[in-house]
Design an enzyme around this catalytic site. Structure first.
Site, PDB file in Angstrom:
ATOM      1  N   VAL A 107       0.894  -1.251   0.107  1.00 53.43           N
ATOM      2  CA  VAL A 107       0.034   0.185   0.049  1.00 53.43           C
ATOM      3  C   VAL A 107       0.662   1.225  -0.127  1.00 53.43           C
ATOM      4  CG1 VAL A 107      -1.798   1.498   1.076  1.00 53.43           C
ATOM      5  CG2 VAL A 107      -1.826  -1.280   1.548  1.00 53.43           C
ATOM      6  N   GLY A 153       3.217   2.294  -1.974  1.00 52.44           N
ATOM      7  CA  GLY A 153       4.458   2.609  -2.451  1.00 52.44           C
ATOM      8  C   GLY A 153       5.438   2.728  -1.429  1.00 52.44           C
ATOM      9  N   GLY A 188       5.023   4.812 -18.716  1.00 52.61           N
ATOM     10  CA  GLY A 188       5.175   3.736 -18.039  1.00 52.61           C
ATOM     11  C   GLY A 188       4.266   3.839 -16.853  1.00 52.61           C
ATOM     12  N   GLU A 230      -0.354   0.651 -17.199  1.00 54.43           N
ATOM     13  CA  GLU A 230      -0.200  -0.698 -17.891  1.00 54.43           C
ATOM     14  C   GLU A 230      -0.996  -0.696 -19.142  1.00 54.43           C
ATOM     15  OE1 GLU A 230      -0.071  -4.133 -15.421  1.00 54.43           O
ATOM     16  OE2 GLU A 230      -0.089  -2.700 -13.620  1.00 54.43           O
ATOM     17  N   LYS A 243      -6.408  -1.643  -1.586  1.00 58.72           N
ATOM     18  CA  LYS A 243      -5.350  -1.132  -0.639  1.00 58.72           C
ATOM     19  C   LYS A 243      -6.275  -0.304   0.390  1.00 58.72           C
ATOM     20  CE  LYS A 243      -2.010  -0.022  -4.316  1.00 58.72           C
ATOM     21  NZ  LYS A 243      -1.644   1.041  -5.336  1.00 58.72           N
TER      22      LYS A 243
END
Lengths: 407, 407
Positions: B118, B120, B173, B176, B191
């Site tokens: 969660v 990053g 990037g 996705e 999350k």
């Protein structure tokens, strides 16, 4: 089943000590559910009462909130030597004698926790010590003194002089009667010594931190700063320089996009930079009895539970579906008389009131965009159904929630 | 003295797995200094190679980065049952089977850590689980999906349509090829289920989280928002409502002063509100291989060290006094011809260049305020001495440091 007691010896019962005792009483049931142990204050040492040796004998953990070097240093040393965990909010003690105290903690296998010593409720100590234990930190910037940040925010917002903003801070309880340690930057320097030690894994003591205060700043500096697109803060910096380390505190201008530029009032915030993480920013209230007490409680609970255990849920809250929210509503209508009145009537019948409103003509149609006061989502949804059915409405209105200022 | 090895079994070697292996190699020396153990990857499981049982037998801790439910769930269960700590970044697994996995961890007395699942690199899991273990949380708001925050930021900044901003995110990037889980809000919902479980100490699974995505938002919504003084984000909310709990994800407008309103691009941020702490905000990059790997490494190191130990300093960095800084310089001068040229000449001789400049007349005097490009502090100080000596200068110029955009 009788729960075992976790015994806490409390040294000092001033503002923070009192707030901690209150908070512990409120949260004891929850802490017991989480840890399996019921925390209880089994002894209090005040200037005029209590016997340290007795308190020590009766406790599993000692909370040190008396401040200053003497006798705090001796008490903390003796508590750890006796095998007790210690939680302290004493920045001065750690900035001057940290290495000696941390060595004692390692030697006796006890925890010495000190989240409340730096950044109030901002969990920067834990994040540096644990989350970033493996990281290579490049730079740390902090607003670590709430008093000076309050004063500078007032000067910037109102054009007040330093003296007037300081007087206001004192009136509101954000500055002490003798504000010297805060306004000269010395308090921030002690905190930066501790943060630099943790972030760069190198011994740093208060005497090695250069500091300047905010006493010489003028309302003028803040006004020019605004013209140049800058904000003015008392910033602590610790950064790698040519293979060495610079730790310093001084007023500094920040560009508007810097994460610390928008930290206002008595708040604290720290930005930690490292190549792998880019940057993390942590912010929250910098001081206040309940806030500091909350940081102390976090440390106490951490000493009670095994690391990284996700305990069994202590609650079984019902999951609620229909909640209250403010809404933005976007309605395309035929541009004809009476439309707004009818729309307002539908909303009014549903007890929905409009907070703000924008209208634009679009040829034969008009677009009405409004922000609605908070309403139950089901109620808003009913109103949207009704509005969609009105003959002058073009398509289904679009509703997006608004997180209200008041929330 | 030979250092003992701490053996890590790595499941999955995609973007994050590769970044973790690289980071661990870079930081192994530091981690050894901090923990007394040398971490080493002793086995890797990829789709096409490696034997899970062998990897398990050869490891003290398992890092699970294969994602998805199957076989990740089975591997994590078996690792813990075998007495190994587990670190995972698998949000889906925890949002759907968290209670079962946490129960296994408690039963076998091992750590199950999941900071990277969660937010990053934002250390929200640790802060909720440890710093706030004793707190009564009222509300949690989060921007927990970097892809959608990037898309909304682009729409707001450039007026781009949703489709164009998504295409740009994919090109860079940040999204996705199949962005469904991100743009529908499902990723954020998983999350939020995890965060709500930790913050409110009540079981919450993904199926109980209502979510809406950003696919239906238009550039128009963002433009009207600006007119109304609002920002538009995909917000996860978990809050107490009438004795129950609401957990949801939807687009929401925020007033400009909200701490999440200024979180832009692929960043994540979480605001935690509680009466005692007021509010804490944590922010940082939301994704990316090195960032996620850094969160994984923090968990691995935490599993290696005893709680809250401040280890002996592993470095002895030199404390540096003279550093480079940009400066704001404020000079009062007699309002006469040639003054600016002389001032510029003095600065030029000291190799100091001016970045921006404001001048104001004040009767017989003029005030020059400028921002200087970065310069060594001692150099600036020398220049100020020279300027003070010029006959047309009134009083000593005032210099305040500027933390530069480039820094």
């Amino acid at each position: 089943m009788t729960q075992q007691t976790f015994r806490i010896g409390l040294l000092g019962r001033g503002t923070v000590g009192g707030a901690f005792a209150d908070l512990l009483e409120q949260r004891a049931g929850h802490v017991a559910a989480v840890t399996g142990l019921r925390p209880r204050i089994t002894g209090v040492l005040r200037r005029s009462e209590g016997d340290f040796d007795q308190i020590l004998a009766d406790s599993d953990l000692v909370v040190e909130l008396i401040g200053g070097l003497d006798p705090a240093r001796d008490y903390v040393q003796r508590a750890m030597a006796a095998g007790k965990h210690v939680v302290t909010a004493n920045k001065q003690l750690l900035a001057e004698h940290g290495e000696e105290l941390w060595a004692t903690a390692r030697e006796h296998g006890v925890q010495l926790r000190f989240e409340a010593a730096v950044g109030g409720v901002v969990p920067v100590v834990r994040v540096l010590q644990e989350s970033l234990a493996g990281a290579h930190v490049e730079r740390l910037h902090g607003i670590v003194n709430g008093t000076t940040n309050f004063i500078l925010t007032r000067m910037a917002d109102t054009g007040a002089s330093y003296a007037d903003a300081l007087a206001e801070a004192q009136r509101l309880g954000y500055a002490e009667a003798d504000p010297t340690d805060d306004v000269t930057g010395k308090d921030a320097a002690a905190k930066m010594a501790i943060l630099a030690r943790l972030a760069f894994d190198t011994p740093v003591s208060l005497a090695q931190v250069r500091y300047e205060g905010i006493e010489h700043l003028t309302a003028d500096d803040l006004e020019y700063a605004r013209e140049l697109g800058l904000g003015l803060k008392l910033i602590g910096t610790a950064e790698r320089v040519d293979g060495g380390l610079s730790v310093r505190v001084h007023p500094a201008f920040l560009y508007g996009a810097h994460p610390l530029a928008s930290v206002n009032g008595p708040f604290n915030a720290v930005t930690i930079e490292s190549e792998a993480i880019t940057e993390i920013t942590l912010s929250g209230p910098g001081a206040g009895g309940p806030q500091t007490a909350s940081a102390v409680l976090g440390d106490v609970v951490s000493a009670m539970i095994p690391p990284a255990s996700t305990h069994e849920p202590s609650e079984r809250l019902e999951l609620v579906d229909d909640v209250v929210s403010a809404f933005y509503l976007h309605v395309d209508v035929a541009d004809q008389p009476g439309v707004l009145a009818q729309l307002a009537q539908v909303l009014g019948l549903q007890n929905i009131s409009v907070k703000s409103f924008v209208q634009k003509g679009l040829g034969e149609n008009a677009r009405l965009v409004m922000v609605l006061h908070p309403v139950l989502e089901s109620q808003l949804s009913g109103a949207v159904d009704l509005i969609t059915g009105l003959e002058f409405v073009r398509g289904r209105p679009r509703a997006i929630r608004v997180i209200d200022e008041a929330f």
